[in-house]
Every structure is written in C-alpha cells, then in structure tokens.
Scaffold this motif. Structure first.
Motif, PDB file in Angstrom:
ATOM      1  N   PRO A 150      -7.451  -0.266   7.703  1.00  0.00           N
ATOM      2  CA  PRO A 150      -6.409  -0.607   6.661  1.00  0.00           C
ATOM      3  C   PRO A 150      -5.363  -1.695   6.929  1.00  0.00           C
ATOM      4  CG  PRO A 150      -6.277   2.061   7.224  1.00  0.00           C
ATOM      5  CD  PRO A 150      -7.156   1.134   8.381  1.00  0.00           C
ATOM      6  N   PHE A 183     -17.186  13.743  12.423  1.00  0.00           N
ATOM      7  CA  PHE A 183     -15.701  13.393  11.819  1.00  0.00           C
ATOM      8  C   PHE A 183     -15.763  13.720  10.372  1.00  0.00           C
ATOM      9  CE2 PHE A 183     -15.953  10.955  15.861  1.00  0.00           C
ATOM     10  CZ  PHE A 183     -14.864  11.638  16.357  1.00  0.00           C
ATOM     11  N   ARG A 184     -16.735  14.051   9.828  1.00  0.00           N
ATOM     12  CA  ARG A 184     -16.974  14.150   8.455  1.00  0.00           C
ATOM     13  C   ARG A 184     -16.193  15.576   7.960  1.00  0.00           C
ATOM     14  NH1 ARG A 184     -20.505  10.591   5.127  1.00  0.00           N
ATOM     15  NH2 ARG A 184     -21.146   8.889   6.461  1.00  0.00           N
ATOM     16  N   ASN A 185     -15.531  15.465   6.842  1.00  0.00           N
ATOM     17  CA  ASN A 185     -15.286  16.608   6.140  1.00  0.00           C
ATOM     18  C   ASN A 185     -15.568  16.522   4.707  1.00  0.00           C
ATOM     19  OD1 ASN A 185     -13.098  15.304   5.687  1.00  0.00           O
ATOM     20  ND2 ASN A 185     -11.768  17.183   6.070  1.00  0.00           N
ATOM     21  N   TRP A 186     -16.678  16.206   4.232  1.00  0.00           N
ATOM     22  CA  TRP A 186     -17.218  15.921   3.029  1.00  0.00           C
ATOM     23  C   TRP A 186     -18.690  15.756   3.021  1.00  0.00           C
ATOM     24  CZ3 TRP A 186     -15.145  11.686   5.609  1.00  0.00           C
ATOM     25  CH2 TRP A 186     -15.782  10.563   5.860  1.00  0.00           C
ATOM     26  N   ASP A 204      -9.108  10.889  14.182  1.00  0.00           N
ATOM     27  CA  ASP A 204      -9.046  11.490  12.827  1.00  0.00           C
ATOM     28  C   ASP A 204      -7.406  11.466  12.110  1.00  0.00           C
ATOM     29  OD1 ASP A 204      -9.040  12.807  10.389  1.00  0.00           O
ATOM     30  OD2 ASP A 204     -10.469  14.213  11.130  1.00  0.00           O
ATOM     31  N   MET A 213       0.879  -1.290  -0.086  1.00  0.00           N
ATOM     32  CA  MET A 213      -0.002  -0.040   0.168  1.00  0.00           C
ATOM     33  C   MET A 213       1.019   1.265   0.139  1.00  0.00           C
ATOM     34  SD  MET A 213      -2.901   0.964   2.478  1.00  0.00           S
ATOM     35  CE  MET A 213      -3.847  -0.602   2.520  1.00  0.00           C
ATOM     36  N   LYS A 272     -12.010  10.081   5.658  1.00  0.00           N
ATOM     37  CA  LYS A 272     -12.637   9.620   4.434  1.00  0.00           C
ATOM     38  C   LYS A 272     -11.536   8.238   3.962  1.00  0.00           C
ATOM     39  CE  LYS A 272     -15.379  10.624   0.403  1.00  0.00           C
ATOM     40  NZ  LYS A 272     -15.778  11.805  -0.498  1.00  0.00           N
ATOM     41  N   ASP A 273     -10.559   8.497   3.756  1.00  0.00           N
ATOM     42  CA  ASP A 273      -9.673   7.279   3.512  1.00  0.00           C
ATOM     43  C   ASP A 273     -10.004   5.931   4.327  1.00  0.00           C
ATOM     44  OD1 ASP A 273      -8.127   8.982   1.673  1.00  0.00           O
ATOM     45  OD2 ASP A 273      -6.330   9.078   3.057  1.00  0.00           O
ATOM     46  N   ASN A 290       1.104   5.693  -0.644  1.00  0.00           N
ATOM     47  CA  ASN A 290       0.322   6.641  -0.281  1.00  0.00           C
ATOM     48  C   ASN A 290       0.933   7.889  -0.724  1.00  0.00           C
ATOM     49  OD1 ASN A 290      -2.006   8.329   0.431  1.00  0.00           O
ATOM     50  ND2 ASN A 290      -2.050   7.357   2.483  1.00  0.00           N
ATOM     51  N   SER A 324     -21.118  12.086  11.754  1.00  0.00           N
ATOM     52  CA  SER A 324     -21.254  13.423  11.023  1.00  0.00           C
ATOM     53  C   SER A 324     -20.012  13.975  11.645  1.00  0.00           C
ATOM     54  CB  SER A 324     -22.677  14.077  11.278  1.00  0.00           C
ATOM     55  OG  SER A 324     -22.661  15.100  10.721  1.00  0.00           O
ATOM     56  N   ARG A 353     -20.562  18.506  10.843  1.00  0.00           N
ATOM     57  CA  ARG A 353     -19.508  18.428   9.922  1.00  0.00           C
ATOM     58  C   ARG A 353     -20.123  18.158   8.634  1.00  0.00           C
ATOM     59  NH1 ARG A 353     -13.811  18.795  11.270  1.00  0.00           N
ATOM     60  NH2 ARG A 353     -13.324  16.883   9.747  1.00  0.00           N
ATOM     61  N   SER A 354     -20.541  17.122   8.463  1.00  0.00           N
ATOM     62  CA  SER A 354     -21.335  16.712   7.104  1.00  0.00           C
ATOM     63  C   SER A 354     -22.246  17.857   6.573  1.00  0.00           C
ATOM     64  CB  SER A 354     -21.876  15.105   7.107  1.00  0.00           C
ATOM     65  OG  SER A 354     -23.135  15.224   7.528  1.00  0.00           O
ATOM     66  N   ARG A 384     -19.077   3.680   8.396  1.00  0.00           N
ATOM     67  CA  ARG A 384     -20.109   5.028   8.304  1.00  0.00           C
ATOM     68  C   ARG A 384     -19.666   5.920   9.283  1.00  0.00           C
ATOM     69  NH1 ARG A 384     -21.950   5.368   3.544  1.00  0.00           N
ATOM     70  NH2 ARG A 384     -23.687   6.626   4.596  1.00  0.00           N
ATOM     71  N   GLU A 398     -13.182  18.584  -2.913  1.00  0.00           N
ATOM     72  CA  GLU A 398     -14.018  18.276  -1.795  1.00  0.00           C
ATOM     73  C   GLU A 398     -13.878  19.256  -0.607  1.00  0.00           C
ATOM     74  OE1 GLU A 398     -14.390  14.110  -0.284  1.00  0.00           O
ATOM     75  OE2 GLU A 398     -16.459  14.396  -1.100  1.00  0.00           O
ATOM     76  N   ALA A 448      -1.360   4.848   6.191  1.00  0.00           N
ATOM     77  CA  ALA A 448      -2.122   4.051   5.467  1.00  0.00           C
ATOM     78  C   ALA A 448      -3.244   4.901   4.942  1.00  0.00           C
ATOM     79  CB  ALA A 448      -2.353   2.661   5.659  1.00  0.00           C
ATOM     80  N   ALA A 449      -3.922   5.763   5.825  1.00  0.00           N
ATOM     81  CA  ALA A 449      -5.054   6.690   5.565  1.00  0.00           C
ATOM     82  C   ALA A 449      -4.479   8.021   6.153  1.00  0.00           C
ATOM     83  CB  ALA A 449      -6.346   5.881   6.487  1.00  0.00           C
ATOM     84  N   ARG A 450      -5.097   9.090   5.511  1.00  0.00           N
ATOM     85  CA  ARG A 450      -4.649  10.419   5.941  1.00  0.00           C
ATOM     86  C   ARG A 450      -6.170  11.199   6.327  1.00  0.00           C
ATOM     87  NH1 ARG A 450      -0.102  12.181   1.794  1.00  0.00           N
ATOM     88  NH2 ARG A 450      -1.870  11.962   0.418  1.00  0.00           N
ATOM     89  N   MET A 503     -12.778   5.436   5.393  1.00  0.00           N
ATOM     90  CA  MET A 503     -14.192   5.006   4.867  1.00  0.00           C
ATOM     91  C   MET A 503     -13.820   4.045   3.553  1.00  0.00           C
ATOM     92  SD  MET A 503     -17.249   7.103   3.717  1.00  0.00           S
ATOM     93  CE  MET A 503     -16.823   6.993   1.989  1.00  0.00           C
ATOM     94  N   ALA A 540      -6.140  12.783  10.099  1.00  0.00           N
ATOM     95  CA  ALA A 540      -5.894  14.231   9.562  1.00  0.00           C
ATOM     96  C   ALA A 540      -5.096  14.903  10.608  1.00  0.00           C
ATOM     97  CB  ALA A 540      -7.172  14.843   8.971  1.00  0.00           C
ATOM     98  N   TRP A 596     -20.246  20.610   5.165  1.00  0.00           N
ATOM     99  CA  TRP A 596     -19.583  20.496   4.068  1.00  0.00           C
ATOM    100  C   TRP A 596     -20.507  20.391   2.916  1.00  0.00           C
ATOM    101  CZ3 TRP A 596     -15.541  20.575   7.457  1.00  0.00           C
ATOM    102  CH2 TRP A 596     -14.429  20.549   6.714  1.00  0.00           C
TER     103      TRP A 596
END
Lengths: 300, 548
Positions: free
Chosen positions: B289, B545-548, B219, A1, B529-530, A3, B543, A194-195, B540, A168, B524-526, B532, B221, A198
């Motif tokens: 991951p 934790f989402r920035n999309w 997170d 993997m 969303k990565d 990145n 909300s 947050r969703s 899932r 996004e 392995a995920a940043r 997910m 991020a 966005w």
C-alpha cells in the motif's frame, strides 16, 4: 486512503449487534451483570466469561422488533456450552411464543469439549427451537462471516434457518478441516491449505451450491441491509418445502457426487473460469452467482 | 620445487571423478549420490546453499543419503541450518564441524546436538560475517547451490531469489573449488544469466523448483491494536523527528504495522516524501500500500518473497530488476547496504535486559543471527553524513566538536511489554547468557548489543538511550517503558519524571497520541486479500495465507 468500513469478520459479538440493530434499540437478556457463567469450565481451570460467549436480547431493525443473538468467536472459539446454549434456546422459545423474528450471528467451532454432553443436548434443543419457531411462522435469519466460522452443531443449526447470509470469510460445515485431516489423512484434506479450505467450506462455495442464500461483502452495513431484506421475505416451512429440498439434495449428489474439488462443481454449474472465483470481488461474484448458483428451498 | 596449483589440480580430479556420473556438466539424477561420493573427500569444507528463504533441498537430500563410511567429517560452512537433512548429516557422521549463521526452524534440534557433542561448532555468524570468511579462512572446496534454470553450458538463472548464490560461487569458483548447482529445469535460452557457466562445474536437473519459504509475509488480519499503537509512536516519535528516509525493517508484526500506517497515519502527519523513501528490505507484502500510494522511491532486496514476483516485475522503478524484468536480489550487497547506507534499523525482539542488550534466544533454542546484527549495529567505518545520523550522534555526544563527532545509526527495538504467551519482553538476565554457560560458548548469542541500541519502543512509551548520560539513567529509561513486567515495576518514579522532562522517556500523550485512536481501521490493509487488491491482483499470496 481511508479504510472506514467496519469489518464483520473482525468485529466482536457486541459490535455486530450494535451494527445490526437501530441505535439505542437493543436490550440484553441475562447480560454479563447477571454473571451466568459456565458451571463446567472452572473444573478444567479454564477462564469463564460473564455472558458465556453469547449475547442475546431484543432490538429493532429498521423499526421492526426482532430478537437477536450473537456468538463471541473470541471466547473459546464461540463454542456452545450449557449456559450459552440455554440462552439461545430460551430466545427461540420466546420468539415462538410472541411471534417475533430472530437474527442469529453465528461464530462458533461447535460444541465446547469441556461440557460436551450439555453442549450436544443444547444443540438439539436449539435445532428444535428453530424448527418450531419457523413452523409457527417466525423467520430465523443466520449471519455467518466471523473468524471461527460456523462448524459442528453450529453448522447443523444454520442448516435449519430460514435464510443464511454469508460473506466470503464465512465458513459453514459440520466437521472442521483439522478434524477431517486427523481422521482421513492429509491426502484427503490438507487443513493448512487455506485456499482449499475456503474453496470447500467458504462463503462463495456455500452460496454457489445453495448452502447459503445471500452473499455479502465483509461489511457490517452489508450484513444489516441483507438482514432487513431477509426479514421481509415470506416465512415458509412445511412438508412441501422439505420434500422439495430433499429432491434437490438428491439431484445434487447425482450431479456433483464425482467432483473432487469445488472448482469441478463450479465448472459443472456452467462457470467458464472456476479458478477465477476465489479472487473475484464481492459485487462481481454476487452477480455471477445469481446466474449460476443452485438455490435452496428455504431449507438446506 | 613447490607446486603452486594443487587446489586447481584437486578440482580437476574431482571433475574427472564426477564426470563418470554426468554427461558433460549434466549430472545423471539417478546417480546423484554416487556423483557426490565421487567428487567429495572426507574432511572437505562444503557449502550447501540455503538461508532463511531459498534452499538447495535436492542436493541436501543427496548429501544425507551418502555413505558415511566413504564420506565423513565434512566441515559445513553455510548460511542456514534449516532443513532436517542439514542436521541428519551430523547425526550420521558425514559432517563434523559447522560454521553457520541462521537456524530458525532447526533451533531446538541444533541446540540439542551441540549440547550432545554431535556437532563441533566453529562459530555462529551474521550473514555478512560468514560471507566475509568465505573469502578469508572458510573458502568452500565444494559448493552445492540452487538456481531456477540452467542452459547447456552451465549458465544459471537464479531469478528473483538470487540471494546468496553469487557470493558463494565467487568464493568457491575463484578459490579453485567445485561448484554444483541444482536447477528446476534445463533450457535452451535463459531469461538472463545470473551466474556465468564457466564458474559452474556440474548441474543437476532436479525436475522441480528449489524450496522457498515465505518468511516475510505478515497477515494484517493478525495485527493487534497494541502493535498499531507502537507503530504510531515509532512514526511520530522517531521517523518524523529524525527524518528517517533510508532504513531497514525487521520481520515482525510491529514493523509490518508501521508499513501499513504510512499511507494512512503517515499521510495525515504530512510525512510523505519526508520519511521511508529508500529501503534495504525484502519485498514485504505489507509495503504494497505504501508503494502504491507513492511513498517509496527505491528498495534493494536480500531475497524475494513467495507470491511477490509479478508485482516486483511490474514496479521496476522501485525494485532492482534484470533484463528479463524479474527481481534480482543479492544478500551480500543488501546486507552491506543495510549496514552502511541506512540510517535506521527497527525490529522486534524477544528479550531485552537492563543494559539494553537484546536477544531472540529462548531457553534451549539457538536460532542464529541471520542479518539482524548487521542491520542493528552502528557501522564504525561509516564516513558519509546524513541528517538523522548526525542528529543521533549529537544527542549521544553533545560535547565533542561537530566535525570530529561520529554520527549514530538509529537502532530501535520495538515490541509489547508482554509478548507471545505473555512472556515478558524485559528480563533481568538474557536466556542467551544461560545458553552460553550451558554450551560453554565464548560469546553469548546477543542479537543487538546495548551500545548499539538507541531507542526502545513499547506501548508504554519510547526510551531514548542516546540521551542517557550514565548506566543508572539507562536502566531507569528501560524500566520506564517496561510496563507491568517485573523490570517495569522496579522503577524509580521520581527519577522517571526527571527522565520524562528531558524527553529520555516519552509517553503516548507526550507525543500527542491517544491510545484509543490505535485501531485496525487505521491499517491501509486489514487482510492478505486487501494486499492483493492493493497490488491490482499482481501479488499472488501463497495458499497458506489465503482465507478466500
């Protein structure tokens, strides 16, 4: 993997410029060695930065000379102060004078509260700078996909650009989520959802309603490629452009004015499953957006 | 003649009194407070279910709404003091005495109330200790628990967040106490039976799910390069040489970074299958991951994690799942697993002193212990060998003949020398001690004791305390990884060089790690969303934790 894609969202201002311009082509104006720091922050016992949170200079993208500016979202949320603003204003005036296109990587929460008057004036000067440069035939391309988003005066300046490229993660608005919540109550706007934030201000929604023009992956190379394409578009700004855009915005209010959530708007645009939009990968979304989105008329 | 069934008789009285406000087992929601006042007696020992994740929140509200003139002086025995209502009942006099384990979000208020004498404190426990006392001297007379759903007979489905429920019900119901459950809905057929109906006396249809806190979501991020560096050092300096396969991770960003480095850095080191195969761990999203890349063979969970339900159900080879397909967690069993069947605990802390005691207590806050002291301690009752356990034992005690030598659990504290708000990780005196003095406690609330701690990892290096032969060496080993904190600057440089030669201190370069390699591209995920996307859309994220 592996990145190894470089995230635009995570990159700093200098990393973004390095990724945008051709190797070794960048020359900075009023760089950190000049130590043009904010004259106001020390009064509040706040740290300053030698570049005042913005990097400006000239470089080349695909061999074409351009002026470039990048805000540093990690210094005071990219907020605009007197020096910060003056650097961008100067760059835009130079662009008009020598007829050279400008690329602005936004990453800002708006005006710096500690130097509010100077910052507000700077925003007005920058907006004038953008419009005058554009009237003279210069392209001003805005890139939005940083941590701080593009808020306050930043959102106003972005609105004046020729082309806006957004990912996004990028958020565009004038009033930020926390401010709306504070003034209108959590029932009106829950800034911690947050969703929802966005969905209302993020790159996908702005693309769908014509608040941004090009949607890209959170990848510095994707931003670079989209910038090259935007610099190849015909520069256009005249009375007809503005009249067309005004008519579109009026139509938009009639069409979507009653919608209480972005998903309602997406449904009205003809998208079957609006709740699937947030989770869609960038490429799939870009294709879908191309079919359904509203388009701005080189103004927004 | 002595009566031998007074407890059961009292339970029958409670059932009869409560029955007035219930239809068979179903409590009339409009009369919840009347019901509670009918079944409770002043001075009762009461368990309200709730830990760092799930909460019997509607029943907690009901308790707080009771009339303190009727019901007062309750002795609360509960895992978590988390909801405001948990403390409101002490303010109003409904409750008087408290034995508990964890108080994260209420840590400041509980300290104030203890100091003000509003609460008579029994003790602060670890989860496992408190559960143990439910069966010895703190058996609840009434338990208020939470489940996903019930059927008409009172059978309960507790779902992925089963957590403490079986333990609380076992002690209460078989100890002749009364069990009252709040459920999200009453259904004809349950997906599976987690608690048999004959152990449950009343059921409240709360009309909505119980509250669950997503406590274990970190997170990616927000992960820093320093955290990535400490994670690389832990993998190369500890996981690899000891061959740690069975372990528990704490809740912090440093260990989440380790999870995200397994499929990248760990893969590069060729460690797949050799480390991190079996876990006692909550379903951390940051482990996705590594699971997807085939690193993980099995995970047993204390609780669940919000948003992970579908993912867990889709990976039954890895997680413990019921006939309905969904996760079954169990805090008591997982804590026991962490104590006896894991060879390593690694977690972040807020303060470490010069002997190696560590604590998450800061001035004026009592966060309790939760499970960390059980995870982060050497189990003296352990008898089965394993390679890491034997190796650690040999390092600590080279002179005793191997057959008579105890092994040692690896208990690792990991962190940056300066933590949040630039607070130094290393201190002369733990805030826990000041708090104990202020509240006149017999014991300072120490999270992990010095004699259990085997290693400390910071961005400056790894200190191996097993190899230290006296208190001086131990102190210098700690100073030697304490960076530019006051403690770190008080080091003896010549002694440190000797310790480094003996590998008591190892710097990144001693491990072949270039700090400049520690960058976020190694994760392995940043982003959430990565994670997910890595789960194939099964995870899932909530909300927030989402920035999309």
């Amino acid at each position: 993997m592996s990145n190894t894609r470089q995230s635009w969202y995570e990159a700093g201002a200098r990393e973004r410029i390095a990724a945008l311009v051709d190797p070794a082509s960048f020359a900075e104006f009023i760089g950190p060695e000049r130590r043009e720091i904010s004259p106001h922050l020390s009064i509040f016992d706040l740290p300053t930065q030698f570049d005042d949170g913005i990097v400006v200079g000239c470089g080349a993208i695909g061999g074409t000379p351009v002026f470039v500016a990048a805000q540093e979202g990690r210094f005071m949320g990219g907020a605009v102060g007197e020096v910060h603003g003056a650097k961008l204003t100067g760059l835009l005036r130079a662009a008009k004078a020598v007829a050279r296109d400008v690329v602005i990587a936004f990453d800002t929460g708006g005006v710096r509260l500690q130097e509010a008057n100077a910052g507000e004036i700077a925003i007005a000067e920058i907006m004038r700078g953008v419009v005058e440069a554009r009237m003279a035939g210069v392209r001003v391309v805005g890139l939005i996909g940083g941590r701080a988003g593009c808020y306050g005066g930043g959102g106003l300046i972005a609105g004046c650009c020729s082309t806006l490229i957004v990912s996004e993660q990028g958020r565009i608005s004038v009033t930020g989520p926390e401010v709306i919540e504070t003034n209108k109550g959590v029932e009106e706007f829950d800034s911690r959802d947050r969703s929802f934030v966005w969905r209302t201000m993020g790159g996908k929604h702005r693309t769908l309603i014509g608040g941004a023009d090009v949607f890209v992956e959170d990848d510095t190379m994707a931003f670079r490629d989209a910038t090259r394409a935007a610099l190849a578009r015909a520069p256009k700004l005249d009375g007809n452009t503005l009249a067309a855009e005004q008519a579109r915005l009026e139509r938009r209010i009639t069409r979507f004015g009653e919608a209480s959530d972005a998903t309602d708007i997406w449904q009205l645009l003809g998208i079957d499953d609006p709740w699937a939009i947030p989770d869609m990968p960038a490429t799939g979304f870009a294709t879908l957006a191309d079919t359904y989105r509203e388009r701005a008329d080189d103004a927004r | 003649m002595r009566q031998w069934n007074t407890r059961k008789a009292l339970r029958e009285e409670r059932i009869a009194a409560g029955g007035v406000f219930a239809n068979a087992k179903a409590i009339d929601p409009k009369h919840l407070v009347d019901f509670l006042e009918a079944v409770l007696r002043p001075g009762d020992r009461v368990c309200i279910e709730g830990d760092n994740q799930k909460q019997a929140d509607v029943l907690a509200r009901g308790l707080a709404d009771m009339d303190p003139a009727r019901i007062h002086d309750l002795h609360m025995v509960q895992s978590g003091v988390v909801l405001p209502e948990h403390l409101d009942i002490f303010d109003s006099g409904i409750a008087k005495r408290l034995d508990f384990s964890y108080s994260g979000p209420q840590s400041a208020r509980i300290a104030r109330m203890l100091f003000g004498g509003k609460i008579e404190l029994g003790a602060i426990h670890t989860y496992l200790e408190l559960f143990a006392r439910y069966f010895v001297d703190l058996t609840p007379q009434v338990a208020l628990i939470a489940a996903v759903s019930a059927d008409r007979h009172g059978n309960l489905y507790t779902g992925p967040n089963t957590e403490d429920t079986p333990t609380v019900v076992e002690a209460t119901s078989f100890g002749s106490g009364l069990v009252i459950a709040q459920v999200g809905e009453i259904v004809d057929t349950l997906p599976r039976v987690d608690i048999p109906g004959d152990q449950v006396h009343f059921v409240l249809d709360a009309g909505r799910p119980f509250y669950v806190e997503p406590l274990f979501t970190r997170d990616p991020a927000a992960m820093t390069e320093t955290q990535i560096l400490t994670a690389m050092m832990a993998i190369k300096g500890l996981y690899e040489p000891y061959g740690v396969r069975r372990l528990n991770h704490g809740i912090g960003f440093n260990t989440a970074a380790i999870e995200l480095l397994l499929p990248t850095y760990g893969e590069k080191l060729g460690l797949k299958g050799k480390i991190c195969t079996h876990w006692a761990l909550n379903p951390h999203p940051t482990l996705i991951p590594a699971i997807e890349a085939g690193w993980v063979e099995q995970v047993h969970c204390f609780g669940s994690e919000v948003g992970m339900e579908d993912y867990l159900a889709a990976r039954p080879d890895i997680f413990f799942t019921g006939p309905d397909g969904s996760l079954r967690s169990n805090r008591a069993f997982s804590q026991t697993a962490g104590l006896y069947a894991c060879d390593m605990f690694i977690g972040s802390t807020l303060q470490i002193d010069l002997s190696g005691h560590s604590s998450t207590i800061t001035a004026n806050r009592i966060a309790g212990f939760g499970g960390a002291p059980n995870m982060g301690s050497d189990a003296r009752g352990r008898r089965h060998p394993s390679a890491p356990w034997l190796q650690a034992g040999a390092e600590a005690d080279p002179d005793t003949p191997a057959p008579l030598r105890r092994g040692r659990k690896l208990v690792v504290q990991i962190g940056e020398t300066f933590g949040e708000g630039n607070a130094p990780l290393f201190v002369e005196k733990l805030s826990a001690l000041e708090l104990a003095e202020k509240l006149d406690l017999d014991l300072a609330p120490v999270m992990v004791y010095a004699d259990d701690t085997t290693h400390i990892v910071t961005e400056e290096g790894i200190a191996n305390l097993l190899l230290c032969r006296n208190a001086d060496e131990r102190e210098q080993a700690i100073r030697g990884v304490a960076g530019f904190t006051e403690i770190g600057r008080g080091r003896d440089k010549t002694m440190l060089e000797r310790l480094r030669a003996r590998k008591i201190i190892q710097r990144p370069e001693d491990l072949g790690i270039d700090p400049l390699d520690a960058n976020r591209n190694m994760l392995a995920a940043r982003s959430i969303k990565d994670l997910m996307l890595a789960s194939g859309g099964l995870y899932r994220p909530p909300s927030r934790f989402r920035n999309w």
